[in-house]
Scaffold this motif. Structure first.
Motif, PDB file in Angstrom:
ATOM      1  N   ASN A  47     -44.141-113.358  33.940  1.00  0.00           N
ATOM      2  CA  ASN A  47     -45.650-113.366  32.918  1.00  0.00           C
ATOM      3  C   ASN A  47     -46.904-113.462  33.884  1.00  0.00           C
ATOM      4  O   ASN A  47     -48.218-113.085  33.848  1.00  0.00           O
ATOM      5  CB  ASN A  47     -45.985-114.391  31.794  1.00  0.00           C
ATOM      6  N   ARG A  48     -46.674-114.434  34.835  1.00  0.00           N
ATOM      7  CA  ARG A  48     -47.533-115.079  36.442  1.00  0.00           C
ATOM      8  C   ARG A  48     -47.832-113.670  36.678  1.00  0.00           C
ATOM      9  O   ARG A  48     -48.579-113.443  37.644  1.00  0.00           O
ATOM     10  CB  ARG A  48     -47.011-115.865  36.716  1.00  0.00           C
ATOM     11  N   THR A  49     -46.930-112.705  37.122  1.00  0.00           N
ATOM     12  CA  THR A  49     -46.770-111.570  37.562  1.00  0.00           C
ATOM     13  C   THR A  49     -47.775-110.505  37.017  1.00  0.00           C
ATOM     14  O   THR A  49     -48.368-110.186  37.702  1.00  0.00           O
ATOM     15  CB  THR A  49     -45.376-111.282  38.426  1.00  0.00           C
ATOM     16  N   VAL A  50     -47.141-110.453  35.827  1.00  0.00           N
ATOM     17  CA  VAL A  50     -48.342-109.402  35.453  1.00  0.00           C
ATOM     18  C   VAL A  50     -49.732-109.875  35.703  1.00  0.00           C
ATOM     19  O   VAL A  50     -50.054-109.250  35.273  1.00  0.00           O
ATOM     20  CB  VAL A  50     -47.864-109.189  33.961  1.00  0.00           C
ATOM     21  N   ARG A  51     -50.364-110.821  34.931  1.00  0.00           N
ATOM     22  CA  ARG A  51     -51.042-111.627  34.593  1.00  0.00           C
ATOM     23  C   ARG A  51     -52.404-111.475  36.151  1.00  0.00           C
ATOM     24  O   ARG A  51     -53.095-111.028  35.951  1.00  0.00           O
ATOM     25  CB  ARG A  51     -51.605-112.806  34.415  1.00  0.00           C
ATOM     26  N   TRP A 105     -52.185-107.031  37.823  1.00  0.00           N
ATOM     27  CA  TRP A 105     -52.479-105.990  37.291  1.00  0.00           C
ATOM     28  C   TRP A 105     -53.870-106.393  36.573  1.00  0.00           C
ATOM     29  O   TRP A 105     -55.010-105.674  35.722  1.00  0.00           O
ATOM     30  CB  TRP A 105     -51.759-104.838  36.948  1.00  0.00           C
ATOM     31  N   LEU A 106     -53.672-107.320  35.107  1.00  0.00           N
ATOM     32  CA  LEU A 106     -54.047-107.765  34.359  1.00  0.00           C
ATOM     33  C   LEU A 106     -55.316-108.388  34.817  1.00  0.00           C
ATOM     34  O   LEU A 106     -56.476-107.724  33.483  1.00  0.00           O
ATOM     35  CB  LEU A 106     -53.128-108.562  33.177  1.00  0.00           C
ATOM     36  N   GLU A 107     -55.273-109.205  35.707  1.00  0.00           N
ATOM     37  CA  GLU A 107     -56.366-109.930  35.592  1.00  0.00           C
ATOM     38  C   GLU A 107     -57.392-109.242  36.889  1.00  0.00           C
ATOM     39  O   GLU A 107     -59.040-109.284  36.852  1.00  0.00           O
ATOM     40  CB  GLU A 107     -56.581-110.657  37.025  1.00  0.00           C
ATOM     41  N   GLN A 108     -56.840-107.995  37.152  1.00  0.00           N
ATOM     42  CA  GLN A 108     -57.093-106.779  38.285  1.00  0.00           C
ATOM     43  C   GLN A 108     -58.945-105.570  37.738  1.00  0.00           C
ATOM     44  O   GLN A 108     -58.685-105.046  38.698  1.00  0.00           O
ATOM     45  CB  GLN A 108     -56.066-106.046  39.028  1.00  0.00           C
ATOM     46  N   TYR A 109     -58.438-105.740  36.048  1.00  0.00           N
ATOM     47  CA  TYR A 109     -58.876-104.417  35.711  1.00  0.00           C
ATOM     48  C   TYR A 109     -59.820-104.654  34.552  1.00  0.00           C
ATOM     49  O   TYR A 109     -59.200-105.801  34.185  1.00  0.00           O
ATOM     50  CB  TYR A 109     -58.000-103.351  34.733  1.00  0.00           C
ATOM     51  N   LEU A 110     -60.923-103.932  34.274  1.00  0.00           N
ATOM     52  CA  LEU A 110     -61.365-103.755  32.754  1.00  0.00           C
ATOM     53  C   LEU A 110     -61.722-103.483  31.893  1.00  0.00           C
ATOM     54  O   LEU A 110     -61.671-101.885  31.745  1.00  0.00           O
ATOM     55  CB  LEU A 110     -63.334-104.595  33.241  1.00  0.00           C
ATOM     56  N   PHE A 111     -60.407-103.447  30.487  1.00  0.00           N
ATOM     57  CA  PHE A 111     -59.957-102.240  29.809  1.00  0.00           C
ATOM     58  C   PHE A 111     -60.886-101.581  28.493  1.00  0.00           C
ATOM     59  O   PHE A 111     -61.356-102.617  28.323  1.00  0.00           O
ATOM     60  CB  PHE A 111     -58.884-102.903  29.490  1.00  0.00           C
ATOM     61  N   GLU A 112     -60.839-100.396  28.965  1.00  0.00           N
ATOM     62  CA  GLU A 112     -62.188-100.301  27.674  1.00  0.00           C
ATOM     63  C   GLU A 112     -60.616-100.060  26.355  1.00  0.00           C
ATOM     64  O   GLU A 112     -60.887 -99.586  24.982  1.00  0.00           O
ATOM     65  CB  GLU A 112     -62.385 -99.008  28.464  1.00  0.00           C
ATOM     66  N   ILE A 133     -56.824 -99.476  24.699  1.00  0.00           N
ATOM     67  CA  ILE A 133     -55.281-100.011  24.686  1.00  0.00           C
ATOM     68  C   ILE A 133     -54.580 -98.553  25.475  1.00  0.00           C
ATOM     69  O   ILE A 133     -53.805 -99.276  26.050  1.00  0.00           O
ATOM     70  CB  ILE A 133     -54.927 -99.994  23.145  1.00  0.00           C
ATOM     71  N   GLN A 134     -55.227 -97.955  25.448  1.00  0.00           N
ATOM     72  CA  GLN A 134     -54.852 -96.703  26.269  1.00  0.00           C
ATOM     73  C   GLN A 134     -54.624 -96.596  27.703  1.00  0.00           C
ATOM     74  O   GLN A 134     -53.269 -96.732  28.891  1.00  0.00           O
ATOM     75  CB  GLN A 134     -54.968 -94.801  25.991  1.00  0.00           C
ATOM     76  N   ASP A 135     -55.888 -97.624  28.105  1.00  0.00           N
ATOM     77  CA  ASP A 135     -56.369 -97.711  29.523  1.00  0.00           C
ATOM     78  C   ASP A 135     -55.020 -99.412  29.798  1.00  0.00           C
ATOM     79  O   ASP A 135     -54.068 -98.845  31.268  1.00  0.00           O
ATOM     80  CB  ASP A 135     -57.234 -98.881  29.944  1.00  0.00           C
ATOM     81  N   VAL A 136     -54.791-100.050  28.871  1.00  0.00           N
ATOM     82  CA  VAL A 136     -53.724-101.115  29.355  1.00  0.00           C
ATOM     83  C   VAL A 136     -52.307-100.873  29.279  1.00  0.00           C
ATOM     84  O   VAL A 136     -52.233-100.849  30.249  1.00  0.00           O
ATOM     85  CB  VAL A 136     -53.802-102.041  28.315  1.00  0.00           C
ATOM     86  N   GLN A 137     -51.976 -99.900  28.587  1.00  0.00           N
ATOM     87  CA  GLN A 137     -50.526 -98.921  28.220  1.00  0.00           C
ATOM     88  C   GLN A 137     -50.440 -98.168  29.823  1.00  0.00           C
ATOM     89  O   GLN A 137     -49.680 -98.244  30.778  1.00  0.00           O
ATOM     90  CB  GLN A 137     -50.760 -97.676  27.742  1.00  0.00           C
ATOM     91  N   TRP A 149     -47.407 -99.820  36.671  1.00  0.00           N
ATOM     92  CA  TRP A 149     -47.264-100.998  37.349  1.00  0.00           C
ATOM     93  C   TRP A 149     -45.376-101.595  37.394  1.00  0.00           C
ATOM     94  O   TRP A 149     -45.375-101.651  38.123  1.00  0.00           O
ATOM     95  CB  TRP A 149     -47.833-102.285  36.558  1.00  0.00           C
ATOM     96  N   LEU A 150     -45.480-101.533  35.810  1.00  0.00           N
ATOM     97  CA  LEU A 150     -44.200-101.713  35.460  1.00  0.00           C
ATOM     98  C   LEU A 150     -42.883-100.341  37.058  1.00  0.00           C
ATOM     99  O   LEU A 150     -41.913-100.521  37.308  1.00  0.00           O
ATOM    100  CB  LEU A 150     -43.587-101.183  34.111  1.00  0.00           C
ATOM    101  N   TRP A 151     -43.392 -99.191  37.571  1.00  0.00           N
ATOM    102  CA  TRP A 151     -41.952 -98.191  37.267  1.00  0.00           C
ATOM    103  C   TRP A 151     -42.087 -98.442  39.057  1.00  0.00           C
ATOM    104  O   TRP A 151     -42.019 -98.752  39.487  1.00  0.00           O
ATOM    105  CB  TRP A 151     -43.629 -97.094  37.441  1.00  0.00           C
ATOM    106  N   THR A 152     -43.679 -99.031  39.150  1.00  0.00           N
ATOM    107  CA  THR A 152     -44.118 -99.335  40.819  1.00  0.00           C
ATOM    108  C   THR A 152     -43.260-100.921  40.865  1.00  0.00           C
ATOM    109  O   THR A 152     -42.230-101.238  41.819  1.00  0.00           O
ATOM    110  CB  THR A 152     -45.542 -99.848  41.460  1.00  0.00           C
ATOM    111  N   TYR A 153     -42.996-101.773  40.277  1.00  0.00           N
ATOM    112  CA  TYR A 153     -42.220-102.978  40.748  1.00  0.00           C
ATOM    113  C   TYR A 153     -40.829-102.613  40.022  1.00  0.00           C
ATOM    114  O   TYR A 153     -39.902-103.459  41.346  1.00  0.00           O
ATOM    115  CB  TYR A 153     -42.777-103.816  38.875  1.00  0.00           C
ATOM    116  N   ASN A 154     -40.249-101.923  39.614  1.00  0.00           N
ATOM    117  CA  ASN A 154     -38.415-101.271  39.626  1.00  0.00           C
ATOM    118  C   ASN A 154     -38.160-100.352  40.455  1.00  0.00           C
ATOM    119  O   ASN A 154     -37.350-100.583  41.090  1.00  0.00           O
ATOM    120  CB  ASN A 154     -38.471-101.144  38.203  1.00  0.00           C
ATOM    121  N   HIS A 155     -39.114 -99.598  41.191  1.00  0.00           N
ATOM    122  CA  HIS A 155     -38.911 -98.989  41.940  1.00  0.00           C
ATOM    123  C   HIS A 155     -39.310 -98.850  43.878  1.00  0.00           C
ATOM    124  O   HIS A 155     -38.406 -98.228  44.294  1.00  0.00           O
ATOM    125  CB  HIS A 155     -39.285 -97.394  41.172  1.00  0.00           C
ATOM    126  N   ASP A 156     -40.165 -99.242  43.588  1.00  0.00           N
ATOM    127  CA  ASP A 156     -41.379 -99.573  45.267  1.00  0.00           C
ATOM    128  C   ASP A 156     -41.014-100.771  45.538  1.00  0.00           C
ATOM    129  O   ASP A 156     -41.272-100.645  46.471  1.00  0.00           O
ATOM    130  CB  ASP A 156     -43.006 -98.952  44.933  1.00  0.00           C
TER     131      ASP A 156
END
Length: 93
Positions: free
Chosen positions: A41-45, A48-55, A57-61, A67-74
């Motif tokens: 949760n801390r890593t997500v927050r 990426w969560l604190e890095q953007y201003l979302f407009e 739910i699609q933006d969040v998704q 981010w999740l793909w990068t976290y798991n593959h890169d």
């Protein structure tokens, strides 16, 4: 699950009851029961969560999926001997 106010809501509790899902909370004073979740949760927050201003739910998704793909593959994980989670999974197979 964490029993902090940011995670538990009456709506969630009502929904779980209707779905016949039992919510099991961590015991107060025992944060080690969910240490991995807290770390994630801390890593997500922070990453990426604190890095953007979302407009929307699609933006969040979209950001979450990228981010999740990068976290798991890169991103190497030192807990996995410097391997990404995807690489670690391949070695376990």
């Amino acid at each position: 699950m964490d029993n902090g106010p940011e995670y538990v809501s009456h709506t969630l509790v009502s929904w779980a009851e209707k779905q016949e899902i039992t919510l099991i909370y961590t015991q107060p004073g025992n944060p080690q029961q969910n240490a991995y979740l807290e770390r994630y949760n801390r890593t997500v927050r922070q990453e990426w969560l604190e890095q953007y201003l979302f407009e929307s739910i699609q933006d969040v998704q979209e950001v979450a999926t990228q981010w999740l793909w990068t976290y798991n593959h890169d991103r190497p994980n030192m807990g996995n001997s410097g391997l990404t989670p995807a690489q670690k999974l391949k070695t376990a197979a």
